[in-house]
Design a protein around this motif. Sequence first.
Motif, PDB file in Angstrom:
ATOM      1  N   VAL A 134      38.874  34.510  45.235  1.00  0.00           N
ATOM      2  CA  VAL A 134      38.159  33.509  46.023  1.00  0.00           C
ATOM      3  C   VAL A 134      36.880  34.120  46.602  1.00  0.00           C
ATOM      4  O   VAL A 134      35.805  33.512  46.546  1.00  0.00           O
ATOM      5  N   ALA A 135      36.985  35.325  47.141  1.00  0.00           N
ATOM      6  CA  ALA A 135      35.823  35.968  47.742  1.00  0.00           C
ATOM      7  C   ALA A 135      34.712  36.171  46.715  1.00  0.00           C
ATOM      8  O   ALA A 135      33.541  35.900  47.004  1.00  0.00           O
ATOM      9  N   LEU A 136      35.085  36.635  45.528  1.00  0.00           N
ATOM     10  CA  LEU A 136      34.067  36.891  44.507  1.00  0.00           C
ATOM     11  C   LEU A 136      33.499  35.604  43.917  1.00  0.00           C
ATOM     12  O   LEU A 136      32.284  35.454  43.801  1.00  0.00           O
ATOM     13  N   CYS A 137      34.387  34.685  43.536  1.00  0.00           N
ATOM     14  CA  CYS A 137      33.922  33.487  42.821  1.00  0.00           C
ATOM     15  C   CYS A 137      33.359  32.419  43.747  1.00  0.00           C
ATOM     16  O   CYS A 137      32.287  31.875  43.477  1.00  0.00           O
ATOM     17  N   LEU A 138      34.065  32.110  44.811  1.00  0.00           N
ATOM     18  CA  LEU A 138      33.588  31.056  45.714  1.00  0.00           C
ATOM     19  C   LEU A 138      32.624  31.594  46.761  1.00  0.00           C
ATOM     20  O   LEU A 138      31.673  30.918  47.136  1.00  0.00           O
TER      21      LEU A 138
END
Length: 179
Positions: A134-138
């Motif tokens: 989530v941190a990387l993609c969103l």
Amino acid sequence: MDGAETDVDLVRRARAGSDRAFSRLVERHQAAVRGFVRRFLGSGWAEADDVAQDAFVAAWASLRTLRDPAGVRPWLCGIAWRKAQDRIRGARRGAARDAGWLEAVSLPAGVAAEEKMALQDAMAELPVDVRACVALCLGDGWSHSEAAEALGLPLGTVKSHVARGRTRLLTALGGSDDA
């Protein structure tokens, strides 16, 4: 050897390369080390076991630095103390990184402070691998394939983690996933 071996005997044999002697030291002192770590960290046995194991591995590697073989128990607890402090510092750094990321996230206009706090809480509740995806993609706008490569996860796993994480975050904000 009989069961009447002293710590000094076991340390001497372990220093000479006996894995079995060191194993006996671990067996003899693991309950004390684990109990101390558990009380210090205020956590469950699983985390205490992890820290104690780290301490015993470090002790094996540095057995020659033990000044007083008769004092092996306090020496082991001292190593465990430092390992537990490392664990706490690591958790604080991780929490600070997560908080920093959440502070940097641009929320849509009109998002209240309570909703931002709910987002932070929801992020903290995500499993570590889901949170990373989530941190990387969103959060950082990485593609699923970039995140998969960075995290060493299969592409499909990253996609499902992002979808699950997104749903949980939206639920925390009172939104729906009807996009």
